[in-house]
Scaffold this motif. Sequence first.
Motif, PDB file in Angstrom:
ATOM      1  N   THR A 267      -5.460   1.149  -1.314  1.00  0.00           N
ATOM      2  CA  THR A 267      -5.250   0.894  -2.744  1.00  0.00           C
ATOM      3  C   THR A 267      -3.967   1.547  -3.236  1.00  0.00           C
ATOM      4  N   ILE A 268      -3.756   2.800  -2.831  1.00  0.00           N
ATOM      5  CA  ILE A 268      -2.538   3.524  -3.230  1.00  0.00           C
ATOM      6  C   ILE A 268      -1.299   2.828  -2.698  1.00  0.00           C
ATOM      7  N   GLN A 269      -1.379   2.381  -1.439  1.00  0.00           N
ATOM      8  CA  GLN A 269      -0.232   1.705  -0.829  1.00  0.00           C
ATOM      9  C   GLN A 269       0.055   0.387  -1.543  1.00  0.00           C
ATOM     10  N   LYS A 270      -0.997  -0.289  -1.976  1.00  0.00           N
ATOM     11  CA  LYS A 270      -0.817  -1.546  -2.700  1.00  0.00           C
ATOM     12  C   LYS A 270      -0.163  -1.301  -4.050  1.00  0.00           C
ATOM     13  N   THR A 276       4.644   5.244  -1.716  1.00  0.00           N
ATOM     14  CA  THR A 276       3.441   5.976  -1.311  1.00  0.00           C
ATOM     15  C   THR A 276       3.819   7.285  -0.636  1.00  0.00           C
ATOM     16  N   LEU A 277       4.884   7.247   0.146  1.00  0.00           N
ATOM     17  CA  LEU A 277       5.352   8.454   0.837  1.00  0.00           C
ATOM     18  C   LEU A 277       5.725   9.539  -0.157  1.00  0.00           C
ATOM     19  N   PRO A 317      -1.397   7.829   7.413  1.00  0.00           N
ATOM     20  CA  PRO A 317      -1.464   6.382   7.651  1.00  0.00           C
ATOM     21  C   PRO A 317      -0.149   5.674   7.332  1.00  0.00           C
ATOM     22  N   PHE A 318       0.575   6.180   6.334  1.00  0.00           N
ATOM     23  CA  PHE A 318       1.858   5.566   5.974  1.00  0.00           C
ATOM     24  C   PHE A 318       2.831   5.634   7.149  1.00  0.00           C
ATOM     25  N   ILE A 319       2.861   6.790   7.825  1.00  0.00           N
ATOM     26  CA  ILE A 319       3.736   6.945   8.997  1.00  0.00           C
ATOM     27  C   ILE A 319       3.380   5.907  10.055  1.00  0.00           C
ATOM     28  N   PHE A 320       2.084   5.798  10.364  1.00  0.00           N
ATOM     29  CA  PHE A 320       1.664   4.853  11.395  1.00  0.00           C
ATOM     30  C   PHE A 320       1.922   3.412  10.978  1.00  0.00           C
TER      31      PHE A 320
END
Length: 399
Positions: A267-270, A276-277, A317-320
């Motif tokens: 949700t945050i990434q969306k 997000t980073l 998760p953002f890194i991956f």
Amino acid sequence: MKSQDKWITKVAFLGISFMLTSAYAINGALPQMTKSLGVSATEVQALATTPSIVVTVFVLLSSFIAAKLGDKKTIILGMLLVGFAGIVPFFVSSYAAILVSRMVLGAGFGIFNSLAVSMIAVMYQGQTRATMLGWRAAVEQIGQAVLTFVAGLLLNFGWHTTFLVYLLAFPILYLFYVRVPDTTEMLAEAEEKQGKAAKKSLKGPKKISPVVWILTLFAAFLVIDYMAIQLSFPFMAQSLGVNGMVVSTILSFMLVAAMVGGIVYGTIQKLFGRFTLQVGLILMAISNYLVAFSNHNFVMLTIGVLLIGFPMQLISPFIFSQLPNLAPLKKQPFVTSIILIGFNVGVFVEPFIISFLAGIMGNHTSNVAAAAYTTIPLLGVILLIIAVITFFTNRKRLA
């Protein structure tokens, strides 16, 4: 609906991450084992730390094993090692045998650790991929909490019984075997699509980007900051006269906050996209400053500690999620392994880095709390600097 999109398939796949943090689930049995096995505290602590050391080695080897066996068979092998090696101490009372079993356990974790992440890049795309990465991170935290709790209940029947917690690997493995498809054909299709997209845009990754190595160093730094707060908190609380039970409870809630971070990552990434980073970095910096400037205010200190887990599970998760843009799909297990090694190295070097930074800043004390109060603000500054730099760079790469 494709088989990988079914909810039961997602549950089956995420189940393998549930076991990944179970190496420390039996820590509550260590005092009993020290007396029963007739070994020193250092020797029995090695039973807890040895799996992590072996994990680092086999994380590197996992991509080569997967190249020979395929992703699904490699995960099955790793889970079998976890299940069988994990329960060995239930049957034996030999320190040497238990130590070897813990080494094999670590090998099992290492074999499928990176695949638990990289297979998501093959099986899912777009927002679904982001959501699955977040849930995977959350499931690790849930697994650590649940398995530690179950192991604690089993401890009532003796330290041998505690190791039966690893029997959970077998039903999880069965569900994975039955429900999760072999990704060999998916990988071929995905690589074909990636190749076609690359020909059109001329921007598809044809080799491993140097950014992967930068992200590895970044991952190590993030863990150094995270562990600095997590490991220093008990000493800070002790200096304030806080009960150990309260400290343990707060650390448990820190895991809950981390779990929530993983759950809401999609949700945050969306909402924030590539930002997000920066959101995660700023929240981590706020956590640092709440801890560093709590000035013996336990409530403020607690808020800072509880906060740190949430942004950590936004950034991880953002890194991956960036790796499919930084390396060909067939190299995903390898680059994922490199990032995981960065995280593991960060855990190992954290005490030395904190001590080194404290010395540079003129605080040569061996007092953990004093060193933390000195260095954590500096780490917060570095987090904000990284946030600013990444805000103005790699605008197209980080999306």
